[in-house]
Structures are given as C-alpha cells and as structure tokens.
Design a protein around this motif. Sequence first.
Motif, mmCIF file in Angstrom:
data_model
loop_
_atom_site.group_PDB
_atom_site.id
_atom_site.type_symbol
_atom_site.label_atom_id
_atom_site.label_comp_id
_atom_site.label_asym_id
_atom_site.label_seq_id
_atom_site.Cartn_x
_atom_site.Cartn_y
_atom_site.Cartn_z
ATOM 1 N N ILE A 310 0.845 -1.200 0.000
ATOM 2 C CA ILE A 310 0.000 0.000 0.000
ATOM 3 C C ILE A 310 0.878 1.248 0.000
ATOM 4 O O ILE A 310 0.610 2.217 -0.730
ATOM 5 C CB ILE A 310 -0.947 0.001 1.227
ATOM 6 N N ALA A 311 1.956 1.235 0.793
ATOM 7 C CA ALA A 311 2.871 2.381 0.868
ATOM 8 C C ALA A 311 3.534 2.661 -0.478
ATOM 9 O O ALA A 311 3.816 3.811 -0.823
ATOM 10 C CB ALA A 311 3.933 2.124 1.935
ATOM 11 N N GLU A 312 3.778 1.589 -1.248
ATOM 12 C CA GLU A 312 4.403 1.746 -2.564
ATOM 13 C C GLU A 312 3.371 1.989 -3.665
ATOM 14 O O GLU A 312 3.722 2.158 -4.830
ATOM 15 C CB GLU A 312 5.236 0.497 -2.898
ATOM 16 N N GLY A 313 2.070 1.951 -3.294
ATOM 17 C CA GLY A 313 1.018 2.220 -4.261
ATOM 18 C C GLY A 313 0.839 1.147 -5.323
ATOM 19 O O GLY A 313 0.424 1.444 -6.454
ATOM 20 N N GLU A 314 1.138 -0.119 -4.972
ATOM 21 C CA GLU A 314 1.062 -1.205 -5.957
ATOM 22 C C GLU A 314 0.054 -2.283 -5.576
ATOM 23 O O GLU A 314 0.117 -3.406 -6.068
ATOM 24 C CB GLU A 314 2.444 -1.841 -6.133
ATOM 25 N N LEU A 315 -0.899 -1.961 -4.704
ATOM 26 C CA LEU A 315 -1.836 -2.973 -4.216
ATOM 27 C C LEU A 315 -2.719 -3.535 -5.334
ATOM 28 O O LEU A 315 -3.109 -4.704 -5.291
ATOM 29 C CB LEU A 315 -2.718 -2.374 -3.108
ATOM 30 N N GLU A 316 -3.030 -2.700 -6.335
ATOM 31 C CA GLU A 316 -3.902 -3.152 -7.428
ATOM 32 C C GLU A 316 -3.307 -4.343 -8.175
ATOM 33 O O GLU A 316 -4.034 -5.186 -8.698
ATOM 34 C CB GLU A 316 -4.161 -2.010 -8.406
ATOM 35 N N LYS A 317 -1.976 -4.439 -8.245
ATOM 36 C CA LYS A 317 -1.317 -5.549 -8.946
ATOM 37 C C LYS A 317 -1.622 -6.894 -8.297
ATOM 38 O O LYS A 317 -1.578 -7.930 -8.947
ATOM 39 C CB LYS A 317 0.199 -5.338 -8.971
ATOM 40 N N PHE A 318 -1.926 -6.873 -6.989
ATOM 41 C CA PHE A 318 -2.134 -8.109 -6.251
ATOM 42 C C PHE A 318 -3.601 -8.540 -6.230
ATOM 43 O O PHE A 318 -3.909 -9.659 -5.859
ATOM 44 C CB PHE A 318 -1.623 -7.961 -4.816
ATOM 45 N N SER A 319 -4.492 -7.645 -6.607
ATOM 46 C CA SER A 319 -5.919 -7.962 -6.585
ATOM 47 C C SER A 319 -6.260 -9.019 -7.634
ATOM 48 O O SER A 319 -5.713 -9.024 -8.733
ATOM 49 C CB SER A 319 -6.741 -6.695 -6.842
ATOM 50 N N CYS A 320 -7.190 -9.927 -7.277
ATOM 51 C CA CYS A 320 -7.603 -10.997 -8.198
ATOM 52 C C CYS A 320 -9.107 -10.899 -8.513
ATOM 53 O O CYS A 320 -9.747 -11.893 -8.836
ATOM 54 C CB CYS A 320 -7.288 -12.367 -7.590
ATOM 55 N N GLU A 321 -9.659 -9.695 -8.415
ATOM 56 C CA GLU A 321 -11.095 -9.523 -8.614
ATOM 57 C C GLU A 321 -11.552 -9.894 -10.017
ATOM 58 O O GLU A 321 -12.720 -10.206 -10.226
ATOM 59 C CB GLU A 321 -11.504 -8.076 -8.294
ATOM 60 N N ASP A 322 -10.620 -9.841 -10.988
ATOM 61 C CA ASP A 322 -10.984 -10.204 -12.357
ATOM 62 C C ASP A 322 -10.945 -11.720 -12.591
ATOM 63 O O ASP A 322 -11.225 -12.192 -13.694
ATOM 64 C CB ASP A 322 -10.056 -9.512 -13.360
ATOM 65 N N HIS A 323 -10.604 -12.495 -11.554
ATOM 66 C CA HIS A 323 -10.590 -13.955 -11.686
ATOM 67 C C HIS A 323 -12.025 -14.459 -11.854
ATOM 68 O O HIS A 323 -12.935 -14.015 -11.136
ATOM 69 C CB HIS A 323 -9.959 -14.577 -10.431
#
Length: 781
Positions: A310-323
């Motif tokens: 979250i601090a690096e602003g890269e949380l979206e890369k880890f999301s799997c909502e499109d699975h």
Amino acid sequence: MSHSGGNMLSQYGTKYVLPVGTIRQSEKEYEEVVIPPAKVVPPRATEHLVQIAELDPLARGCFSSIVYPTAYKTNENMLVAAPTGAGKTDVALLTILRVLDQYRTNDPHIPLHEAINTSAFKIIYVAPMKALASEITRKFSKRLRWLSIQVRELTGDMQMSKAEIAQTQVIVTTPEKWDVVTRKPTGEGELASSIKLLILDEVHLLNEERGAVIETIVARTLRQVESTQSIVRIVGLSATLPNYEDVAEFLSVNSYKGLFYFDSSFRPVPLEQHFIGVSELIDAGHQVMIFVHARKETVRTAMQLKEMIIAEGELEKFSCEDHPQWAIFRRELAQSRNKEMKQLFDDGFGIHHAGMLRSDRNLMERMFEARAIKVLCCTATLAWGVNLPAHAVIIKGTQVYDTGRGAFSDLSVLDVLQIFEEMLSHYLDAVTTQIPIESKFKAGMVDALNAEISLGTVANINDAVRWLGFTYLYVRMRKNPFYYGIDRESLVEDPRLGNKRTELVAEATRRLAQLRMVVYDSATGALQVTDLGRIAAKYYIRNASIEIFNNEFKPKMSEADVLAILSQSKEFDQIQLRESEMKELEELEKAAPCQVKGGTSTSAGKVNILLQAFISRSNYLNDFALISDMAYVAQNSGRIIRALLEISISRKWAHATATLMSMSKSIEKRLWAYDHPLKQTQLKMETLHNIQRWCDELSVAELASFDAQELGKMVHLNEIQGAAILQAAKQFPTARLEFKLQPLASDVLKISLVIHKAFDWNHRLHACSSGLPSKHGGSRS
C-alpha cells in the motif's frame, strides 16, 4: 564435523563442496548463491522406460517406468527414495493395484470393478500429518473410483465406524493413530490381521521425535509377519537421504530388488536453488508462497506485506477480482469465522496453518490452486500436506533445520554478529550436506515396550530383546555404535549387540515396574501387564504422565482436583505460555467455574483455563494461537480423562469415579453438570437462558408434561418458543424400565429387564447415535 571455509567434513572424513556450476554474486545489499539443477541421468543398460501399451488394463491408469516391474509384478518390500514431485505417490498406487490384481478373477467377461474381491484385504497408507492424509485420501479416492475401491481417512479428526471399516479397502492414517489401532487385540485392532500392504510415506522422519512411532509400527508389523507367517508387504517412500541402505534394511527390503534411489536429477521440473540474504517482493504476475515458523506469524507477515505494498502504491497488482471464480470464493469465505482470512482475500493474500479449521484450510488450498490469490503465507503444515504450484517460495526467518535434533533451531547471536558471508555458509551447509539419519527410538522405548507387553507380543525379557532387533535403532547401533555409546570392542565381541539390547530392555522394564505398569519376575524374566499399564497402552498415555497420576491421584477428588491433574499431563508439554495471550487468559480465568491451580503463570494453568473455556462453549477467543491450543487441549482431554476414569474404576474408588464420569461427559458434550440438559439441543440461546433462569429446577420429563402455551408463559416467552421447548423435551432420549425378579435358589436371583424407548424419535437427531433403540424397535430385553 568441522567448518572449513564454508565446507563440512562428513563422518567418514570426506569434504562436502558446493556443486559444479555454483555461482556467487556479491551485491551492495546482499550476496546471492545460485546452485544449478542436477543434470538428468540416463537409464542404465538394464533399465528401460515402460510404455503405457505394455501395462495391463488395471495398471494403465497410472504408471512409473523403472520401478514398475518390482512395484506391480512382485510382492517385494520396497524403499523408494526420491525428491518431491518425482512420482513416489504413483509408485504407492502401483503397489495398491498389485494387491487389487491379486484379489480379482481373471474372467474377461466380468468388468474390472466387479472382478475384485473387496472384502478379502485391507491396505494401510501411513502419512506423517493429517493435512497430507487428507490430500492422499482425495487423490486416491479420485483415481480408484472407477474400480469401486473405497478410500477413507482415519485420523484424530476423522473417525470410522465398524461398518465403514468393513466397507473400506484403503485406509489413510497417521503413525500415531495406526499405533493406537494396532495396540488393540479386538475391535479396530482386528484390522492388523487383514492388511496385505503397509505404505509408509516420508519415512525419513525416523530422524525426528515422531520417528519412534514409525519404528514401533514397523517392528510390530514385522513381528506379526514372523509369528503368524502371514504376508504383509511394506513399502517405504522417502525424500533423498544419505543412508538409504540402512532404512532399507530396517524395512526388510532386498537391496538388489526393492531398493530404488533417485537423486535430484529425477525432478520433473529441475530445481534451481537461490540463497539470498534478504527477501524481496516478487513480480505481481506470479504466485508466491512465504513459509514462516509460527502460526501467528502467517497473519503478521501477510499484513506487513500488504502495508508495504500500500505504501508503494502497488496494491492493485495483487488484486484478483478479475478472476472468473473470485465471486464464488468470496461467497464461500463469507461462511468462515476467520476474520483475517476474509480481510486478506480481497487484496490477493491468503494464510494457511494447522490452527485453522479444516474447511478454511481446504478453501485456501483451492483458492491458491485456482490462482485466485497471489501470495500465501503459511507454515510447514502446507509443505507436508499439499503440492501447490508457486513461481517462488520464500522462507522467512533466520532458522535452519538441525539434522541432529530433527527440528528447526535459531542461529546463535554469535552467528548473526559474524560477517554475512559466514552466516550464508551456514544456510548452504544445512541445505547441501546430508548427514545420516539416526534413530530416536530410545526416547519412546518405554511406552513402546509397554504397548507390546499389553498386546501380548512380548511376554518376557528374551521376547523384548528380539523385538528390539526389528527396530531402526538396532540397525544404526551396528552401523554407528559411537553415537549410541557403544565402544568398538563391544561391537567386535558382540556383533549382534545382544548385551546392549538386553541392557536397554532391562532399563525400560525397571521404569515400567517402578511405575506399577508391569510386573517383572526377575527369576524367570516374565513380564505381565497390570491394569495401569493396559490402560496407558489403550489410551496412548505416556509413562511420564502415569508417574504424575500415581503421585496426584486420590480416592476423593473434586472437579477442580481432576482438572488440575489432567492439565499436568505430559501430553500437553507443547502448550506454551505467550505474553501476548495473558490478557485474554486472565479474562477466561475469571469466567472459569472451577479454581485454576497455578493460574496463568504455568502451562498447566493455561491448559486448565482453556479446557474450562471449551466446556463452557466460550466463543469470543480472538488469538489464533489460543484457538489452536484450545482445539488441541479439547482433542486430547477426552482421551486422558477416560484413562483416569478407568484407573479409578480399577482401584474401586467410587467417589473419584463419580467425579471423573461427570467430567468425562462434560468434556464430550461441552456441558457442565449443573447446566440444563436441554442445552444440548438446537434451542435458541435466548430460550435456553430463560429456561435456566425460570425453570432450572424442573427436569426434562417434567417440562415434557406441560403444553406449549404453559411452557411459553413459564419461560416468559411466547407459545412458539414453548412449542420448541416441548418438542426438544419430548425428543430428549429417555428410557422406561420394566423388570421381574424371580428367586431360583437361596442365593440365586433371576432378573428380567425390558427397556422401552420413551421419547419421540427424530431421524436427524438420533439415527447416528450408537446404542439407541431404532425407530421401530419398541423395546430391548
């Protein structure tokens, strides 16, 4: 052994070095060592790959090449030492198919699944952990379904009825559970006389504390084969280990026919090992497994990583909502009580450890396998249980596997303070060198000997000495005598170590006699089990716990006394106090009905508090480790208190027996003796509270005599709740007795007893309960 420039000397004086092609790269922040994968070794001139077309119809479903002729065409005992993923499970399946082939008719007109005589054999698969047992059960059930072969799990979590045992051909169990089963001459113990194949997975665990149990069950099986002249095939599966020939000798494997050793070059996917002094985040497009060394650390690590991302602003890369299955898994998660699991899943993280519910663990495994989560923080339980694909595996923490202790141990402070190059060499030495595995049987020998005396397989000192000759301890004492305190001269004078074995047996016998578990006749050498020894063997109670019981057990005891004795059992040694739990434990202690001896300052006090909280059905525990400890305490307490109950009965202590009987029921039903019996039903909490408040003095039979409206008024609720109470009261198991007394002589009286069912039968509630009258059976006599 000695360290020299990062290398180690073996027990034979030869030096270990890193493989050819190893690369060292020194960076500013860390040093990386890359060990290349082993080169594939071509088959020998005498070996050839077996084509699928060469297999018969039964074996065509699964195949292995080099081992096929021995595994499927003979009954030779086998040891297969191979790296993970090389196909050891398929070898086990081939040996299972061999048994099926031996018990089928060869009539081509009969379908294969009907040609097998499924009642003529039993196959036992011993897996080291429950997680692995569950995985093997699922895998074999799927692959043997077409042959109508039943595969079931028999562990502490999963029990089997007599009917289920009769219907099952392949039973997957753990070493401890199989040890318990085979200690019984009747009931479940009768399984031992019908087994044709015993498969031991991860047999290299002989080097760990639990290895003593593996030695016990193998020695028992080999003695059974010798004494009954029956045929039981033993198949051992192991990781690559240096002294595989010793393990083969222990399993009675013919080294020329049944011993197969495959090095890391046989991995289906070559494994390249990277050792880096710091951990780094892996590219978000791949899945990562992070192994930690504590259950609570799984959540902590996942949360820390999430905060860093979250601090690096890269949380979206880890999301799997499109699975495609994300929404389905999300709905399944909604049924779980695990708050952390739910919170982490939305951001692509997962956790897995033995303290979680089985349903939660299974769900997490399925989600990771389906790639619905990116990062899984887990303990070693997952490494044993499931083969899940991951692009990278990170082991967190400065801990290495101590082959001498058979456990993980921390690097010392001095090691950490040394320069990084030297610390890295410790990791490399631990992973790339292999020290022969030794026996841990001496630590468990007293309890193992008591079990054999109780079973009747050891009747005197000579029997015990002979029994010891079937253990891995005996094999290693001859190969590495100095490790076991035997000098070279003794080995030359007594190559079969008869004197040493007699000495070990005499020491164990003295301990058992001292605890009054056996009676030893020094004149004849005869050994006879006492009630105490028989009960210890039956309920798997350690001799150290029996010593505590002997000192603390009294003819008159209160519930608090019983809980205090039970909590001191050595079976709970692994329960440790943690500073983070103190506040929650203190709250639980305040709510405990019985006084807690030792309070929160001792491990026994913690066990006592958790057991009382379990009986009281406390559902507000927040600490993961505490929930796991409570589950462990609850699982073992029922067994231990039943042992105490039998000891009390054998000593004819009526007062203690009554107290123990009450406490045994409390643990089994999670109900204190003063609780209202209807608390066992499905009534709402509000209804139960009002019954206890307004009608606590009325028995279940008295409640059943009122109508719904009266009951509703009595408990200050409505008629609907009164009807629910009335139904529960009428369905509560009750018996009506009729008897006749008929004198036959001055000192003989004939008693005829008829027991009638006096409650409303509910199939959902009562059908699975043993000992209850059937719906149509009005009476038993």
